[in-house]
Enzyme design. Structure first.
Site, PDB file in Angstrom:
ATOM      1  N   MET A   1      40.170  -9.012  38.152  1.00  0.00           N
ATOM      2  CA  MET A   1      39.956  -9.937  37.043  1.00  0.00           C
ATOM      3  C   MET A   1      39.659  -9.206  35.756  1.00  0.00           C
ATOM      4  SD  MET A   1      36.948 -12.792  36.760  1.00  0.00           S
ATOM      5  CE  MET A   1      37.546 -13.706  38.151  1.00  0.00           C
ATOM      6  N   ASN A   3      39.180  -5.215  35.289  1.00  0.00           N
ATOM      7  CA  ASN A   3      39.046  -3.772  35.246  1.00  0.00           C
ATOM      8  C   ASN A   3      40.069  -3.159  34.305  1.00  0.00           C
ATOM      9  OD1 ASN A   3      37.138  -3.891  37.343  1.00  0.00           O
ATOM     10  ND2 ASN A   3      38.820  -4.223  38.762  1.00  0.00           N
ATOM     11  N   ALA A 192      46.330 -11.157  45.084  1.00  0.00           N
ATOM     12  CA  ALA A 192      46.475  -9.789  45.600  1.00  0.00           C
ATOM     13  C   ALA A 192      45.400  -8.885  45.008  1.00  0.00           C
ATOM     14  CB  ALA A 192      47.863  -9.252  45.275  1.00  0.00           C
ATOM     15  N   TYR A 193      45.172  -9.027  43.718  1.00  0.00           N
ATOM     16  CA  TYR A 193      44.125  -8.236  43.053  1.00  0.00           C
ATOM     17  C   TYR A 193      42.775  -8.470  43.731  1.00  0.00           C
ATOM     18  CZ  TYR A 193      41.215  -6.432  39.257  1.00  0.00           C
ATOM     19  OH  TYR A 193      40.291  -5.722  38.520  1.00  0.00           O
ATOM     20  N   GLY A 194      42.424  -9.750  43.936  1.00  0.00           N
ATOM     21  CA  GLY A 194      41.150 -10.064  44.560  1.00  0.00           C
ATOM     22  C   GLY A 194      41.059  -9.551  45.981  1.00  0.00           C
TER      23      GLY A 194
END
Length: 288
Positions: A1, A3, A192-194
């Site tokens: 979210m 970085n 996917a990021y999470g």
């Protein structure tokens, strides 16, 4: 979210051109006097994603707190600019170009820190990449594979190299990984990021349990809404994202990158000597 992002598969070149003559020594100035008694005084720090955002803020802060810093990321122009800024302020800094999707270049960058400074004490694995926002069935396999290669495999490669370097030189030390509050709850827009940041939390805990007996601590910071390029790109693709996130945050605003770097500096310092295996939320109360 939230970085910094400074990695892609487009540049897999390790930096082998810098030499020790590029590393400034700290002169006797008020700034250097403060650094000598700083939070990270006497330590050698390796930072990924250090060309901009949280990573660049961390490089400036760690140097101001007395560390010798090796900056790593894909963009050499950005790395040079941050390193020169640190040296101009009286700090000690150099850089190595690396791509977290290229394991050889990551290992080479860690080796460069030891080559320049003779040891490695602490590492901040901050580099990451984002994904196009949207539901998981709309994400291409190629995009998923890239997020995996950078955000999880890249972090694993970096941690493996860093722990080996700490073990071989300083003997004891600390590692901090950048996670996300998006890994601590459902994340339908960045699935996917999470998911891969949540996997990084598990990797962090496992490393803490494994290397704690050797005196190597491993923790993570989980930023909330933070004013980085990743956030701006997300807001551009989905207008209103930042306002919506701030509305969910008790402090009512996004963090500056330095605010996340401050938490990482503390976790890497000896003042956090009894903290390991933690995922520290730095989210303005979003998940309170």
């Amino acid at each position: 979210m939230n970085n910094t992002t400074d990695n892609s598969t487009n540049d897999t070149t390790s930096d082998t051109t810098s030499d020790a003559t590029n590393v400034s020594t700290v002169t006797s100035t008020p700034a250097s006097s403060a650094a000598a008694s700083g939070l990270l005084a006497g330590k050698v720090a390796f930072i990924t994603g250090a060309g901009r955002g949280i990573g660049a803020a961390a490089a400036r802060l760690f140097a101001a707190e007395g560390a010798k810093v090796l900056l790593a990321a894909r963009s050499e122009d950005q790395l040079k600019a941050v390193a020169e800024e640190i040296r101009a302020a009286g700090g000690v800094a150099d850089h190595a170009v690396c791509d977290l999707a290229d394991p050889a270049s990551v290992r080479g960058a860690v080796d460069r820190a030891v080559e320049l400074y003779g040891r490695l004490d602490v590492a901040f694995n901050n580099g990451a990449t984002g994904q196009p926002p949207g539901p998981l069935d709309a994400l291409s396999e190629a995009d998923f594979d890239h997020v995996y290669a950078v955000n999880l495999k890249g972090a694993w490669v970096a941690m493996s190299a860093e722990i080996a370097a700490i073990r071989a030189t300083a003997g004891r030390g600390a590692v901090v990984n950048t996670s996300s509050v998006g890994a601590l709850t459902a994340n339908p827009q960045l699935p996917a990021y999470g998911a891969l940041k949540r996997a990084l939390n598990s990797l962090t805990a496992s490393a803490a349990a494994t290397y704690g007996p050797e005196g190597i601590r491993v923790n993570a910071v989980a930023p909330g809404t933070t004013l980085t390029e990743l956030l701006f790109e997300w807001d551009e693709r989905s207008p209103g994202t930042v306002d919506a996130l701030n509305a969910r945050t008790p402090l009512g605003r996004a963090a500056e990158p330095r605010e996340i770097a401050e938490a990482a500096a503390w976790l890497l310092s000896d003042r956090a000597s009894y903290v390991t295996g933690a995922v520290l939320r730095v989210d303005g109360g979003m998940l309170a």
